[in-house]
Every structure is written in C-alpha cells, then in structure tokens.
Design an enzyme around this catalytic site. Structure first.
Site, PDB file in Angstrom:
ATOM      1  N   GLU A 174       0.930  -1.191  -0.411  1.00 44.51           N
ATOM      2  CA  GLU A 174       0.177  -0.125  -0.009  1.00 44.51           C
ATOM      3  C   GLU A 174       1.162   1.823  -0.253  1.00 44.51           C
ATOM      4  O   GLU A 174       0.162   2.344   0.544  1.00 44.51           O
ATOM      5  CB  GLU A 174      -0.513   0.322   1.290  1.00 44.51           C
ATOM      6  CG  GLU A 174      -1.607  -1.161   0.882  1.00 44.51           C
ATOM      7  CD  GLU A 174      -2.752  -0.991   0.297  1.00 44.51           C
ATOM      8  OE1 GLU A 174      -3.614  -0.106   0.294  1.00 44.51           O
ATOM      9  OE2 GLU A 174      -4.034  -2.097  -0.030  1.00 44.51           O
ATOM     10  N   HIS A 240      -4.429   2.085   7.360  1.00 44.07           N
ATOM     11  CA  HIS A 240      -3.482   2.448   6.507  1.00 44.07           C
ATOM     12  C   HIS A 240      -2.775   2.474   8.252  1.00 44.07           C
ATOM     13  O   HIS A 240      -3.101   3.282   9.643  1.00 44.07           O
ATOM     14  CB  HIS A 240      -3.260   2.676   5.685  1.00 44.07           C
ATOM     15  CG  HIS A 240      -3.395   2.704   4.564  1.00 44.07           C
ATOM     16  ND1 HIS A 240      -3.444   3.214   2.935  1.00 44.07           N
ATOM     17  CD2 HIS A 240      -3.065   1.204   3.986  1.00 44.07           C
ATOM     18  CE1 HIS A 240      -4.658   3.023   2.407  1.00 44.07           C
ATOM     19  NE2 HIS A 240      -3.648   1.831   2.584  1.00 44.07           N
ATOM     20  N   CYS A 355      -2.892  11.406   3.151  1.00 46.95           N
ATOM     21  CA  CYS A 355      -3.274   9.948   2.172  1.00 46.95           C
ATOM     22  C   CYS A 355      -3.042  11.301   0.839  1.00 46.95           C
ATOM     23  O   CYS A 355      -2.396  10.844  -0.266  1.00 46.95           O
ATOM     24  CB  CYS A 355      -4.345  10.298   2.443  1.00 46.95           C
ATOM     25  SG  CYS A 355      -4.902   8.866   3.767  1.00 46.95           S
TER      26      CYS A 355
END
Length: 424
Positions: A174, A240, A355
C-alpha cells in the site's frame, strides 16, 4: 548539499465519487452512495497545497489517471472504443464498472514507497510503485502511477522508479501509507520503518504484507525495520498505519495503541536516531483518532525551524481530540504549531491531509532532475485552480456513474489537463 522534503499531492480527479469500495475504511463505507463534489474536492486539495506553499515549503502535484478506466476494462475483454467498452461494462458488470470509475489515486501516499538517497544503496532516491492489490479499484492504478512517476522523476542519475511488486497477497503493498522514515535531518541517513499486517482473522483486511516491505528494502539496498501494526488499530478501522501514526525527521507522533511491539520499535528508533522524540497520545480512543484523522495529519519541518501539524478540520470538531492537539503543541517536542485545513470531500471517502501527499526527500542536485511542470509556483497553482473551476463536475450522484454524459465531461477535463501540462 542541502536536502529538502517535497510533498507531491495528488490532484483530485473529475470522477471523485462515493462508491464505498474500500472494505475497512469506515468513512468510505459510511458515505457510500452519497453525492460527491469533485470540483470542491479538487479546490480543497489545491488550497491545502497553497497553504503549505505559503509556509515556505516546496510543493509538487501528481495528475490523476484517466477515469473511467476504459483501458483496464479493455484488458479484461471488453471490446470497442472507450464509450462502447464503458457501456458494456456498466451493463454487464456494474460492480466492476464502479471499480473502474474510482478516483482513489488522489491519495498519493499510496502511490509508492520512497527511499531517500541518503539511505539507499546507490545514493539515488528510489520510488517503488505500490501494487495496491488488496482492493480491485486501487489495483487498476499501478501501471498509470508507474508511468507518471517515471515522467515526474525523469533523471535516472538521481531517481530510480520501479514498477509494482507482483500483485498477489504475498506482496500486497500500500506504499508510503505504511512506511515511516526517522532521521535527525532529511539529508542524513535514517531508519526506514515498514509497518505491516498479518493473517490474524481481523474483521477488516490487513492490507500490507511484510514481504512487500522486505522486497522494497532489497530493491533500494537498505536494511528496513519491520514492525506489526496492532490488531486493535485495524479492528477499529485503521486500514493504513498513517491513520494512527506519522513521523517527520526525529519525531514520531502516534496513538498509544498503534503498534503491536511499541517498545521494540521505540528502542530501534532510539538506537538509530539519538535525539528521537516519541510523542505518544493515550488520552483519546482509537475510535476518536480514526473519526478525526488526527494522526493522518501532515507533520512538516518549517523553513524557520520547528514543526507544524497540518490537521483536517474534523480534528476541531471533537473536543477530546482538540484537547490532545493543544497538549501536543504545548509539550516538550518540536511540534510548535497546529494548522487546520479543509479537505472534507477527501475525508468523507477516508483520506485526510497525509493521504493526499507523497513525501520525496531530494538534494539540490536531485531537485533539478524533477520535471518542472509538476512543481508548483504561483502561476502553475493558479492555472490548475482555474482549470478545475472550468472543467471539473460540480457534483456526482452514485447513479450518475453510468451516464455517458459524465464520462464525456471527465474525459474533457483530463484532455484539458493534458493540454495545460503541454503548455506550462
């Protein structure tokens, strides 16, 4: 030689919508089917970029890939021109079609893992494209992301851009959302921390594989430190690591329940970075942390010294969280300022300020190897702002995704952005 960290924010694309495709992302799931505002979303993202520029920081941007992703659908057997492919996919497999409409590449923290030149085996900055293989809609991004990173970081003398790892569960990756770098200063050697999940029967997917971090470490020629994210954090919706922890230079700001082996990580950080400063928060619950995205803030070093925390507006709306912020800023640590930005459209889909950006540490020489079209100044920022105002849709209802008129609007917006990039 001076080294700076450049934030490359993802420009939010014209297909920004709330399809609720991301299992484990509480905000994404809770807003599934809501009406999105792509124009407002992109303008909010650009305003955040401008706020960092006004602080004296260097800011870049990453253009969105073309969506709906007709090319990805064509690779799955749909035939014809773009419109024919999209019509058939929308009719025959609406779920697949919705995945091809996702604008999730806006969250540039998932674009790649970045290893600083001060750490790598050959002295270059290494960018390993993330495969994002756990989620179908995100897995479509890797080829476009790799091509775009190759374009932006074009000088092979200073940058090594790598394709994604194999798209399997063994190497599920990720990107920078599960990577932290701790160092005295951006230009000095640091400790690369890779946070991973495990097969523990969690109710949400544990997206980051340890093998991915190990592979990235080998590719870049480093010895990474690999540590397990706490199951409690994942169960609470921290899909995450950057939802519960953020690091910058010698500071690690984290929720007290972020890591399974907190003591081992802190000991390794203290050995690698003698002036390591852990700032641990135990005064709020994981639910408060995830609802406010306190730890999905950007932690940046200011040109005049000290650090600032770039927070989403939602952090102000929870009194317990805001009290924690005030305690952090008043504490004995380098974080001296809290700056609130409005990224509400991104937040509703589960992405805060952190993000939206990919952090790239570069020396003066390496900066010269970046394509200047993707570095923001007053003129380029204003041009992007005007472009979004003119071409991005004002709103998208989930029912609009299969409307060919929306596709034409989105493609026209992408064409206008391509034309702008050719001219600046």
């Amino acid at each position: 030689m001076m080294t700076m960290e450049i934030n490359f924010d993802g420009l939010i694309g014209p297909m920004h919508n709330y399809a609720g495709l991301s299992a484990g992302n509480v905000a994404s799931a809770s807003n599934a089917g809501a009406v999105s505002q792509p124009r407002a979303a992109a303008l909010q993202g650009l305003a955040k970029m401008r706020r960092l520029m006004d602080l004296g920081l260097t800011q870049g941007f990453i253009p969105p890939p073309r969506r709906p992703a007709a090319a990805a659908l064509r690779a799955l057997g749909f035939r014809g021109d773009d419109q024919a492919v999209l019509v058939r996919a929308a009719t025959e497999d609406p779920v697949l079609f919705n995945n091809a409409c996702s604008a999730s590449a806006m969250w540039a923290a998932n674009a790649a893992t970045v290893i600083a030149g001060a750490d790598s085996g050959d002295g270059r900055v290494h960018l390993v494209t993330a495969n994002l293989s756990t989620m179908l809609h995100r897995s479509f991004e890797a080829p476009d992301t790799y091509a775009m990173l190759r374009t932006i970081f074009r000088d092979d003398r200073h940058f090594a851009v790598h394709p994604a790892l194999p798209g399997t569960q063994h190497f599920s990756d990720e990107g920078a959302a599960n990577h932290m770098r701790l160092t005295r200063r951006h230009g000095e050697r640091g400790l690369n921390v890779f946070v991973h999940g495990a097969a523990r029967g969690s109710r949400y997917p544990e997206r980051q594989a340890r093998r991915a971090g190990e592979a990235v470490s080998r590719i870049a020629g480093i010895e990474g430190f690999h540590t397990l994210q706490s199951q409690a954090a994942i169960e609470a919706g921290a899909f995450h690591n950057d939802v519960v922890a953020v690091a910058n230079e010698n500071v690690l700001l984290a929720h007290a329940a972020a890591f399974e082996d907190r003591d081992g990580l802190f000991a390794a950080a203290a050995r690698a970075v003698p002036d390591f400063v852990p700032v641990e928060v135990d005064s709020i619950t994981l639910e408060d942390a995830i609802g406010s995205y306190l730890f999905n803030s950007q932690l940046v070093t200011l040109p005049h010294g000290g650090m600032a925390l770039i927070l989403p507006g939602e952090a102000c709306e929870n009194s317990r969280v805001w009290q924690a912020v005030e305690t952090i800023v008043a504490g004995n640590n380098p974080i001296a300022e809290a700056i609130v930005v409005d990224v509400r459209e991104s937040m509703r889909n589960g992405g805060g300020p952190a993000c939206l950006r990919l952090r790239v540490p570069v020396s003066d020489a390496a900066r010269g190897g970046i394509d200047p079209r993707f570095m923001l100044d007053e003129r380029r920022w204003a041009a992007l702002n005007e472009l979004v105002e003119r071409h991005w849709p004002e709103r998208i209802d989930a029912r609009d995704l299969a409307d060919p008129a929306l596709w034409e609007t989105a493609f026209a917006a992408h064409d206008a952005l391509d034309a702008l990039l050719r001219s600046i």
